[in-house]
Structure formats: C-alpha cells, structure tokens
Design an enzyme around this catalytic site. Sequence first.
Site, PDB file in Angstrom:
ATOM      1  N   ASP A   1     -21.815   0.631  37.210  1.00 39.53           N
ATOM      2  CA  ASP A   1     -21.517   0.653  35.783  1.00 39.53           C
ATOM      3  C   ASP A   1     -20.187  -0.093  35.571  1.00 39.53           C
ATOM      4  O   ASP A   1     -19.468  -0.417  36.531  1.00 39.53           O
ATOM      5  CB  ASP A   1     -21.481   2.085  35.240  1.00 39.53           C
ATOM      6  CG  ASP A   1     -21.746   2.110  33.737  1.00 39.53           C
ATOM      7  OD1 ASP A   1     -21.666   1.044  33.096  1.00 39.53           O
ATOM      8  OD2 ASP A   1     -22.029   3.193  33.192  1.00 39.53           O
TER       9      ASP A   1
HETATM   10  C1  BGC Z   1     -22.160   2.045  29.937  1.00 43.57           C
HETATM   11  C2  BGC Z   1     -23.523   1.547  30.365  1.00 43.57           C
HETATM   12  C3  BGC Z   1     -23.748   0.137  29.914  1.00 43.57           C
HETATM   13  C4  BGC Z   1     -22.621  -0.744  30.430  1.00 43.57           C
HETATM   14  C5  BGC Z   1     -22.767  -2.192  30.055  1.00 43.57           C
HETATM   15  C6  BGC Z   1     -21.056   1.055  30.270  1.00 43.57           C
HETATM   16  O1  BGC Z   1     -19.855   1.401  29.669  1.00 43.57           O
HETATM   17  O2  BGC Z   1     -21.907   3.278  30.558  1.00 43.57           O
HETATM   18  O3  BGC Z   1     -24.503   2.396  29.838  1.00 43.57           O
HETATM   19  O4  BGC Z   1     -24.991  -0.314  30.357  1.00 43.57           O
HETATM   20  O5  BGC Z   1     -21.405  -0.256  29.901  1.00 43.57           O
HETATM   21  O6  BGC Z   1     -22.572  -2.394  28.711  1.00 43.57           O
END
Ligand code: BGC
Length: 726
Positions: free
Chosen positions: A267
């Site tokens: 993530d």
């Molecule tokens: C979130 C994810 C997301 C990623 C990319 C993160 O902050 O937890 O769910 O896919 O950002 O945008």
Amino acid sequence: MKQTKKEFIKELLAKLTLREKIGQMTQLNGRYFCETEAELTGPFEKLGISAKDLAMIGSVLYLSSAEEAIAVQSKHLEDDPNHIPMLIMMDVIHGYRTIFPIPLAMGASFDPDLMEQCSQMAAKEASASGVHVTFTPMVDYVRDARWGRVMETMGEDTLLNSRMGAAQVKGFQGDGYGRPGSLATCVKHFAAYGGAEAGRDYNMVEISERLLREYYLPAYKACLDAGAPMLMPSFNSMNGVPSTANSFLMNQVLRGEWGFDGVVISDYWAIKELISQGVAKDNREAALKAMKCGCDVEMASTYYLNELEKLVRDGVVSEAEIDRSVERILSLKWDCGLFEDPYQGASSEKEVECQLTKENRAIAETAAEKCAVLLKNDGVLPFSKQVKKIALIGPFAESRSIIGNWRANGKDEEAVSVADGVRNLLPGAEIAVVQGCSAELDQFDEGEFPAAIDAAKNADVVILCVGEQQDYSGEGKSRVDLKLPGVQEKLCEAVCAVNPNTAVLLFNGRPLVLTGLHKCAPAILEMWFPGTEGGNAAAKLLFGDANPCGVIPMSFPKSVGQCPIYYNHPSTGRPKKAGDDDVFQPFHSNYIDCGNLPLYPFGYGLSYSSFRYESMELDTHELTKDGQIKVTVKIANQSDRDGEKAVQLYFHDPVASSVRPVQSLLDFKKVLIPAGKTAKVEFTITEPQLRYYDADCSYHSDPGDFDLFVGYADHPELKDSFRLLD
Ligand code: BGC
C-alpha cells in the site's frame, strides 16, 4: 513462430540489469511523470533517485486522462532502455467518470449482478483513459462504523462481501483483462484492516487465528478465486506484525496455503511505514522485510530502488528472489496486453464516446435506486406526483457533493442533486429550497431554521436532505460520534414538527446513530452516497416511480457505545431474554443504559410493496456429509406494485465444540416479484456451508441439529430445522 509468454519473459529478464529489474518493482505517483514538482511528496530527487531511474520505473499510480496516459507512456517507451511499457494503475472503486453508489451502498443492494454490471461500466470508462489495473475490490470485513473506510466495503457479512467482491472482479475483468474495455483487479487490504482497534484508521489489529480465518480471510480468497491477479497487503499490524512484513499472512497463507502466484503491491508508503511502526530500524531493513514477505512492487516510496541492490550485493537477498518478483510483474504486463498494445486502445475520442454517456447514467441511476434503503415509512411515502408545493430543506437539498469519496475522475458538478432530480421529475411543481443548516461537524448555526420552518409550513410535502459530508468517510476519516454532524437532527425535529408529510433523505458513508431522527421523522430513506445520478434516483423513489429494495448491509447502532456491533455475534452464557430490548436485565449480557440490538439490523429494509413469506419447505430434514437439502421458499407480493426482495436464509448451530454465532447468513437471492404474484426461491444446503474454525483452528462441521430461518437478522419470519448426520 510467435514466442510464448514464458520464452518472452525469460529473454527479456536476461537483458535487464539488476537496477532495471528493481525499477520494475517500483511504482511512483503519476505526478512525477507529468510535473517536475509534485505537490504530494516533493520532487523526485527527494526520493533519492535520478532521472535515469525514473525512466525504468515499472508502473505508475494515477494519470488523469487518455491524453496524459498516452504522453507519459510514449515518452517512457522512448526513455526506458528496454522499452518496457508501464502499468497504469488507479483506484477505480465505484465508477470512473460516471459514479455509481459507494460499495457499502452496493452491499445494500444484495445484488451481485448489479455490482458486476456497474464494475463493467467503470472498467470501460477507465480503460478508455488508459488505466490498466484498478485497486479494487476492497473486501475488508468490518464491524465498527467508527472506521471511515466502511464505506469502501460491502458490510459486515463474509458471504455478502465475498460474493460482491467476486462480482467486482468479474465485472472489471470481463472474460479476461488485457483487452480494451477491461481492467485487471487488485484485491485489498490483506488482511483484517477493517478490524482497526476502536475504529481508528491505521490502528493495530489483535485477532485470533480462528476469527481471522472464519470471518476476515474468505472474501480475499473469493476474489482471488474469481481471478484477481494482484493483491495489496494492509497498513495495519496484525498480532504485532504489519501485514507488509507479516510472514504468516504473506508467505504461509497467501503464497503457501492459497498458492497465489500473482503480483503483490505494497500500500502507499507501507514499506516506509515499517520504520514508524517500529519493526524496521532503517530503510534497508524495511526493504528487506517487505522483500522477504513476497512484496513484488513498492508503492510510492523508493526503498527498493535505494536498498535492494546493496542487499543483493551483500548476499542477503538473492538475485533469484528479485527475478521471481520481476517475472510476476512482466507476466502481468503480458496478460494486460501491454507488449502488444501499451495503450490498450485508450484515446481522447473513446473517452468522449464512452464516458458519462446516457446509457452509463441510466445504469448509475438504476444502481442508486436499488441501493437505497427505506428505513421508516409511516405511510407518507411514496408522495403523490400531483403535489403542488414542495419544500426541499437541508444541506444536501441542492448539493451535488453526493458521489462519495473514491470518485476517480467523477466530478461533483456532473452529478444530479436532489433538487435537480425533483425538478426533472415534476417540472410543474413549485419548489422552495432552503439549506437550513450546515453538514459540517463544527457548525451549529441555527440562523436559517425559521426560513426552513416557514418553507415546511407552506409546502404540501417536505423533503429533508441531511447527512455526513462526502469526505467524512473514507481513508483516515474515523469518527468517535456517529450522530448527524452539527445541528441537522435539531433541524429535522423542528421541520417534522410543523409538517407531517415529511420524508428524510440520508446521505452518508457509514451507519449512523439515528435514534433521535427515527423518533421524529415520518419516513426515512437511506441514499448513502448514490453517485452521479443520485438526485434522479431519489426523486423517483420519493414519488413512487421506483420502489426501494435495498437492505441494511451493516448494523446501524442505537448508540455509538454498542460498537463493534454485528448481527452474527457469538452466544453468551447469559443472553438477554425476549422482551423489550431497551429494558435492562440485571446479570444478563446487556447494558444499563441501552439495548443490545441495533436500531436497524442487518438485512432490514422496507418496500412500497408488501411481502409475505408463505412457506419454507425442505425436501429432506436430514443432511448427509455429501448430500444436500433443497429449501424452497414461497414469498407473496400482496400489493399492487412490483417489488424486489432480498430473500435471506439464516442458520444457527445450537450445539458445537466452539461457541457459535446466534445466527449466520447461509444464502441470499434478490428476486423481482410482480404485483399480486408469488415467487419461489430455491436454496441448496450442503455440509461445507456449515463448517467453521474451531478453537484449535481445525475446520469442520458438527453433526447434530441446525436451526434455519428466513427473514432478516433477529427477525425470523419462518423457521424450520434439520439434522446433519455423522
Ligand atoms: C489506500 C489504498 C489505495 C492506495 C492507492 C492507499 O492510501 O489505502 O486503498 O489503493 O492508497 O491510492
């Protein structure tokens, strides 16, 4: 002869330097490729990488149009020494340009086919803009409405979450990603992110393996089984170890037990955060830990780029381990069709042709109608279309900020407000709009109350539009209080007191505490964040052109102190006896100051049709280990309106070797029942559906008697039982 995928990847891999391989394992924000100065994280030099490194990056997060995607990709193809196309990824969650209802609302539809259809539409739109991969489905199991990300899930039931998640995979990927119009999916956030303690985002999760396996893991697995080729570990620590560095989760369960050989992407900054979580002393250790847990791609930070080469040189990571990750990434690029067409048919013309079309808007409107939940109706709804004077009151009456938090390329100004929707439906009506108050948490101004009350007094019907701002739910948006922000409840009380023909429309991304509202409002319709066509859907529902058919996917508590609250809670030794839930029973499992039950339970939702369960028949009352029971449920629509009903079958295992939930959803089907007709719904029960994880984590069922009912949580309408034979 054309090369096979294996041959192609082998040959390509052999050409790459170690640094180029690590480039493939890095994903950077799109801004680095479009601007020199990135607002979010600073210029790329600050990442400790050079322009040469930037040319060998494997994937990009967020580009905003086909024009941008084509420009960035074509420049990259020139700059990259091996001319390997980048994967373009994005969070296309509940729509791309045409926005459909938030996932929690889609959960309320109990309709996987609808979810599949909306996802397919989103894939088509996003693919036209050059996106290859979406970071969805998010199937984190949830029980605590304080956590803002409940809006991204499909609710508190594992079966519902699994089916809806699998439907998203099917919808986005179609018959196979790697062709224009489809996207590859990435299931997230593995695992138990939704178990954040006290509902505070990014907080730790302490969970037994039994609970994890029974409730949290199945939905991720269902999405992988449906064909998702990517997975994202969660931010949280689970039992003391952050998921990105959690060998039990990543190596034992995911790669080992489940045999997942797709791409794992961290993530956003999750590798970097291993340091603030206190499990890595420096960048090198953070990179090493993530690498050893099979994380193939690092999102947003550059610890891999800056540390992995040294780790290989020092013999701590082998080049074979790096190769394995790069093979997976190249294999995904191949499957996405990038080596044949790095643009996958994206173009500005196609965007115009297929985004925000009439057809897409129609799908979004139907979805918003099917996700709405009628929570209360004293008989005022549906309103007559003959009404002359309508008062539209509340901060959401004219607001177009009703599309929800993950709006991709959707724009508030392209959405239909409730006022627009009512004007479209009833162009001849006299409509007064008064905001009445603000929906912000710290705004308590009642200055507009008199105007709102006057408008209500002068109207035939009143539509009160209240809720949470659309950015009050989603990532990092935890709340300790679940009431309507500001003085909205007070506004509702004042308005309902002067006009009994009032219906409240709710816009929110999580279950709220609506105890006060429930007392004063004659009718309440939960719209969630309904998306681009929300206002048209709301108008049709209010005036009877559409019939509400959504049901609650996540318990609405009576008080925030009940959280976590969920329908399938385990039995206790001192259960509350039947009777008034709000009356305290000493030395029973309950509260002195509040009942145990939620205000609106899982599976609950009203309709303008009136349904009656007529019969539930089992073709046998004895189930053998490899046999089945056919359950036939007859349900009548006794009204003169066609209506859809989420028929729900629940079971309870009264004696088992571990404490079991008081009720569990066994199966569900959404059916359309024409006015005056009876529908026959069939379910099949087999032994595997009765299995559970025991205290020692063995997975089995217990022979003996099982209770069965149709209805909704805590509200059996017809009951029966059967016996599972040894
Ligand atoms: C979130 C994810 C997301 C990623 C990319 C993160 O902050 O937890 O769910 O896919 O950002 O945008």
